[in-house]
Scaffold this active site. Structure first.
Site, PDB file in Angstrom:
ATOM      1  CE  LYS A  89      -4.163  -1.950   0.401  1.00 16.18           C
ATOM      2  NZ  LYS A  89      -5.203  -1.772  -0.625  1.00 16.18           N
ATOM      3  CD  GLU A 111     -10.068   4.711   0.565  1.00 19.57           C
ATOM      4  OE1 GLU A 111      -9.768   5.895   0.302  1.00 19.57           O
ATOM      5  OE2 GLU A 111      -9.462   3.741   0.052  1.00 19.57           O
ATOM      6  CB  SER A 374      -0.095  -8.148  -1.061  1.00 18.40           C
ATOM      7  OG  SER A 374      -0.993  -8.930  -0.302  1.00 18.40           O
TER       8      SER A 374
HETATM    9  C1  LIG Z   1      -1.597  -6.892   2.528  1.00 13.88           C
HETATM   10  C2  LIG Z   1      -2.736  -6.542   1.666  1.00 13.88           C
HETATM   11  N1  LIG Z   1      -2.910  -7.224   0.535  1.00 13.88           N
HETATM   12  C3  LIG Z   1      -3.943  -6.957  -0.280  1.00 13.88           C
HETATM   13  C4  LIG Z   1      -4.866  -5.986   0.029  1.00 13.88           C
HETATM   14  C5  LIG Z   1      -6.009  -5.796  -0.885  1.00 13.88           C
HETATM   15  O1  LIG Z   1      -5.950  -4.602  -1.587  1.00 13.88           O
HETATM   16  P1  LIG Z   1      -5.612  -4.584  -3.140  1.00 13.88           P
HETATM   17  O2  LIG Z   1      -6.490  -5.576  -3.790  1.00 13.88           O
HETATM   18  O3  LIG Z   1      -5.854  -3.182  -3.522  1.00 13.88           O
HETATM   19  O4  LIG Z   1      -4.169  -4.967  -3.284  1.00 13.88           O
HETATM   20  C6  LIG Z   1      -4.722  -5.234   1.211  1.00 13.88           C
HETATM   21  C7  LIG Z   1      -5.667  -4.171   1.597  1.00 13.88           C
HETATM   22  O5  LIG Z   1      -5.648  -3.647   2.699  1.00 13.88           O
HETATM   23  C8  LIG Z   1      -3.620  -5.527   2.036  1.00 13.88           C
HETATM   24  O6  LIG Z   1      -3.419  -4.859   3.188  1.00 13.88           O
END
Ligand SMILES: Cc1ncc(COP(=O)(O)O)c(C=O)c1O
Ligand SMILES: Cc1ncc(COP(=O)(O)O)c(C=O)c1O
Lengths: 392, 266, 392, 266
Positions: A89, A111, A374
């Site tokens: 993020k 948000e 992620s």
């Molecule tokens: C670690 C992590 N992975 C994935 C996401 C999902 O978001 P996005 O689909 O935008 O990557 C989030 C959202 O808070 C997150 O914190």
């Protein structure tokens, strides 16, 4: 526009700017400013230096030996969990804060659902010395207290959204409303590749470094992945990884949160179970009832608990370029626990959905998979702990 | 004459229009309120809000009203029934105001036809882009005779102002506030409505968002053809606590609220 | 021995191997194995690859603009907080696990105070597939529940030390005792540059990458720091940064935990307030009473709450090469909060001690300071939060 | 003859030695226990533990005894007073056993002289390295006539075994266990003590750590000159709950514990 895939703010039939007139000028200015900045090598340099020196990029691309063995296929992890604040993020938050500074904005709003994007934005604002207001559903504030505290320690004001389901969707409404009331001095940092044009592409662009690093590393090793896998909340981590591979043969897999099951009525699998509609200013796949009212999403993972998805994802899914799958709450928890024990990486529950899919998929064994790890799962400790207790 | 707003151009003082949310405070009370508005001499036309789960252009009062209406199960069919009831009582124009998604969900053509049969005059969809209007709405509106109102706001570019007057077939909705419906943000309303004047062309101009008192209305005299009072009207209805809800009382309060507007509007 | 500074396991008068005969053979074997591995380019390569791909090295060296402004001197942060598991500790854990694999050991033990080294070791063991037992004071287990859970999720067994003050010092005794009872198959990973020879130097060597990266980056920029600053718990993060600079002119500053005040009797400032003695197998500065009984250390920061210090630090301090200072609990908390708001980095409370010193020191303004940002402060959220509440 | 252990070499059966922690279960009771040991015919010599806060070579029983003794304020001076009391009652050798730090803290020379004046025969410091012994202890021990015992353990190298017999002036302490004092780890004691035999030279050999029953002692017959019973003796003293502490009862228990050892040891 520098992205051939977009036409007038649309990706195929998805996208657009379904916004009230009071915001139109902001979007015109934002699009112009972003395009100009993105094409400016000085901005690009400032942004990459910041990613290197503050965020800790490049993040590693690690061959996950014991996970690969368990899956019966070679799996590499792109380690976004090692980015500052613990998830991808921050790439977007830093990019947009730089942009806001360039535009002369004096306040940032955002948000947040689980608080990850809120923490990333509050972090970027602390770094930049910009005041920051984060909107968060009253319900989510209750569930995610440590992140609320983190934001406050970073100097951000956290405002509770008391309307609707009191969750992410409502926090997004509140942020938009605040922006409508303060259009001049404020920049709104959306937390995923969603919302009205140019947000989806801008957010994705601020994350494409994930895929670019991956591609550079693998090309350096003479490797070409057959599959890229990422979880889908709003879709930013997925797009970040996928973007540089859109025109390759590589298969793209987006893993949605099945929640308690696709047919349980308690799911967040927007593409798998939703239908086209308009939410937060864009046409995209959404969860809605027969009246067109937005439904509450349900997932154990707060970061996937959103009834929409980025419009580009809807387009890629509709045209067959993106394959989707859904993973249930329980499958995600188990996969997260397994990854912790096998690899020494406690993954975010969001990420655990992508991990679970690699365990289930039908592999020949000759594939090569890159999974976007992620985020880290420190924030999900409680959930994992009670599952472990329950398993024993 | 319920779908033609040219009458606005011809009156010399700003007319009053009232916004209320369909199904609020409940279906029955909303019907009674519409009856009142249908016959009330101070009220020239009415906006009926179609409740939506994510009303992002609305302030707290209308948000809350939408939430209450939805929690009571209000559907689009209920909205149309209320419109029919209103139409059976009067010839005043009736605008349906809402968000795109429920309209697209029903199907634009179906929606427009149903709205027309129910006696609606036109639509206000604050989140509808012009392109979508041209592609999806324009011809069916044309063929049914339903009209459309677009918004201009203090941040609108000159182009946007021209376009709004060019495209709106009902009137142009001038956002009299920096902010949302009902917001009490201070702004120089006069300056904004003066800035609009050069673009006025064909469509009448109506001011809304944050107009709550007769003096607000007086302040716009000569600058607009009409005003819309929404949040202030809903707030005047008092508590919506179901157990205490007394329809007669609600209607009385509405009547009280409208009284001081008599002298200032035509 | 490849470190000219060591003679027969001593740094000047400090160091040595004050261990019972039952452990002698382990230490002979360990020293031989480490020296052999450290000189082997294959081992070195495996170790650096692991640091790159798993730990996320190199960590950034970031010029902290707003912090520098506040201090009136140029301060750079070495971002160990971005290393996997959130602190420098993992460098050592990975190195020692690689060594244990090479030695054919089949079980790992470790001691931990706040749980950071325990989490790092459990992580390394999960990665390697080695069973792991972590000893932790019963008192600390109570205070640091989330880290206990993290270790368990990683598959480690956490054993509570019920003796003495039931804190880190006692956990270390327990680990040593376990090793005495299981000398053959077990390797003991000590968590700081303390303990009997060869641990202090081995642990420091596994952290010297911190200083090497710093030096390489700064030399690339044509810069030479005037001061290196780090907090002192056992001293591993400090030595990791200092080692490559030992022979330079650069001033080395070690910041100890003053606790409630140097004269309060509740302090962990071992060099500032201690005296030479023998603890955990080495001669070094320790907190002790007139009878030679070890005193309990006191610091708000669990990672500095140790009545000893590495013997090399004692030597460097005794010879004037290392300058020390003490920072109180309150000063550390305030510095940590300030860094969070100014830089968007929530530092570990340990690190906050080093930060506080840079705020207080007497600068001419021409210095250039590198501060080892040894870890992130997510684990200390509670402490920061109540301080913030109290300030408001 | 209290500082000379050569008598051990000359006896044909293993003698019994008892370890107890100074100040445990309290100072008074410890004094009475020493009186008992001083006169007990089965006991050839005694180790008096000097309590330390971080006794890392000790198992739970002796750890706990140290903790209790320290919590009662036991100091080195108390240890020396207890030694004096023992010496006033008998000529049996008395070893002081403990850790380096308190000894260095007092100053090695002062410590050794004080120990000698108190009537101690020698020292056992399991964490003292040979180099430190040579540098800091050897000459003052020599000049005072105090002796020193070093350990050998199942993991000791051949060199270490030779060195222990070479350097120890009291006896060599053979660790009869994989592990700590009192640990109940299974090991082949016979094999270990057989392995030691070739290195036996000058110094007698005494087995300790985990010896608790007469049959343990019998199992070592012919392999060692003596055995030390520590944890088992302390455990036999029963609860140390202060309120219930009855010195007479404690001494009775000690007596009971020693009874079965009479037949097996000289
Ligand atoms: C670690 C992590 N992975 C994935 C996401 C999902 O978001 P996005 O689909 O935008 O990557 C989030 C959202 O808070 C997150 O914190
Ligand atoms: C972040 C951090 N910094 C510093 C320390 C202190 O240890 P050392 O002095 O060995 O670096 C710790 C110990 O837990 C720590 O977690």
């Amino acid at each position: 526009m520098h992205h051939p895939i977009i036409k007038h703010g649309y990706y195929g039939e998805f996208g657009g700017q379904f916004i009230p007139e009071m915001l139109r000028k902001n979007f015109i200015d934002l699009e112009a400013a972003f395009n100009e900045a993105w094409g400016d090598s000085k901005f690009q340099r400032a942004y990459s230096n910041l990613l290197r020196d503050f965020v800790g990029r490049p993040t590693p691309l690690q061959k996950a030996e014991r996970w690969s063995e368990r899956c019966g296929v070679e799996v590499w992890f792109k380690r976004e969990d090692l980015a500052h604040t613990g998830a991808h993020k921050i790439n977007n938050a830093m990019g947009q804060v730089l942009l806001a500074l360039r535009m002369g904005k004096r306040r940032i709003i955002a948000e947040t659902g689980a608080g990850q994007h809120g923490v990333a934005t509050a972090t970027a604002c602390a770094w930049a010395g910009l005041p920051c207001t984060v909107f968060m559903g009253a319900e989510d504030m209750e569930r995610q207290k440590p992140n609320v505290e983190r934001m406050r320690l970073l100097g951000a004001e956290v405002r509770s959204a008391q309307t609707g389901s009191k969750t992410l969707k409502d926090a997004t409404n509140e942020a938009m409303r605040y922006w409508i009331a303060h259009p001049e001095d404020t920049h709104y940092i959306i937390g995923s590749a969603v919302g009205p044009h140019p947000y989806p592409m801008m957010v994705a662009d601020f994350h494409r470094v994930i895929g670019e690093e991956t591609k550079a590393t693998l090309e350096g090793l003479g490797l070409q992945p057959t599959h890229l896998v990422a979880c889908l909340g709003g879709g930013s981590n997925a797009l970040g990884l996928f973007l540089p591979y859109l025109d390759d043969e590589t298969e793209l897999v987006g893993v949605e949160a099945g929640g308690e099951g696709l047919d349980s009525g308690r799911t967040a699998a927007t593409i798998e179970r939703g239908s086209p509609g308009i939410l937060h200013g864009a046409k995209t796949m959404i969860l809605q009832d027969s009246e067109g009212q937005i439904e509450e999403a349900h997932s154990i993972s707060a970061g996937l608990d959103y009834p929409g998805i980025g419009p580009l994802h809807s387009h890629l899914a509709a045209t067959g370029r993106l394959q989707t799958a859904a993973i249930s709450d329980g499958e995600a928890l188990e996969a997260g626990l397994l990854c912790t024990r096998l690899e020494g990486i406690l993954p975010a529950l969001e990420t655990a959905h992508a991990l679970a899919w690699t365990l289930k998929a039908d592999w020949s064994g000759h594939e090569m998979v890159v999974l976007n790890l992620s985020g880290r799962g420190d924030k999900d400790l409680q959930m994992y702990t009670s599952r472990r207790g329950h398993n024993e | 004459m319920s779908n033609n707003f040219t009458f606005l151009n011809t009156s010399d003082r700003a007319v009053l229009s009232v916004f209320l949310t369909a199904g609020y405070p409940n279906n029955a009370a909303c019907g009674e309120l519409l009856d009142l508005l249908a016959t009330h001499p101070a009220v020239s036309f009415v906006e009926l809000g179609m409740p939506f789960s994510d009303p992002l252009a609305d302030g707290p009062t209308i948000q809350r009203a939408s939430e209450v209406a939805l929690s009571k199960g209000t559907t689009l069919n209920d909205v149309f029934s209320l419109a029919e009831r209103f139409r059976s009582k009067c010839e005043k124009p009736l605008m349906l105001m809402g968000y795109c998604n429920p309209v697209y969900r029903r199907g634009v053509e179906t929606f427009v036809k149903d709205a027309r049969s129910a006696g609606a005059s036109g639509l206000i969809l604050p989140d509808l882009p012009y392109e979508s209007h041209h592609r999806d709405f324009a011809s069916v509106l044309d063929s049914t005779g339903l009209s459309m109102a677009f918004l201009v706001s203090p941040t609108s570019t000159e182009e946007a102002m021209a376009k709004a007057f060019d495209t709106s077939t009902a009137f142009v909705y001038g956002v009299a506030n920096v902010g949302l419906t009902g917001d009490a943000q201070s702004m120089d309303r006069g300056a904004f409505f003066h800035r609009i004047q050069p673009y006025r062309f064909q469509s009448p101009l109506v001011a809304g968002f944050g107009i709550s008192t007769p003096s607000d209305v007086a302040g716009l005299d000569g600058l607009v053809d009409g005003v819309i009072v929404g949040s202030a009207f809903l707030r005047a209805l008092g508590s919506v606590d179901e157990s205490a809800l007394n329809v007669e009382e609600v209607v009385n309060r509405a009547n009280e609220f409208l009284k001081p507007f008599n002298p200032v509007v035509k």
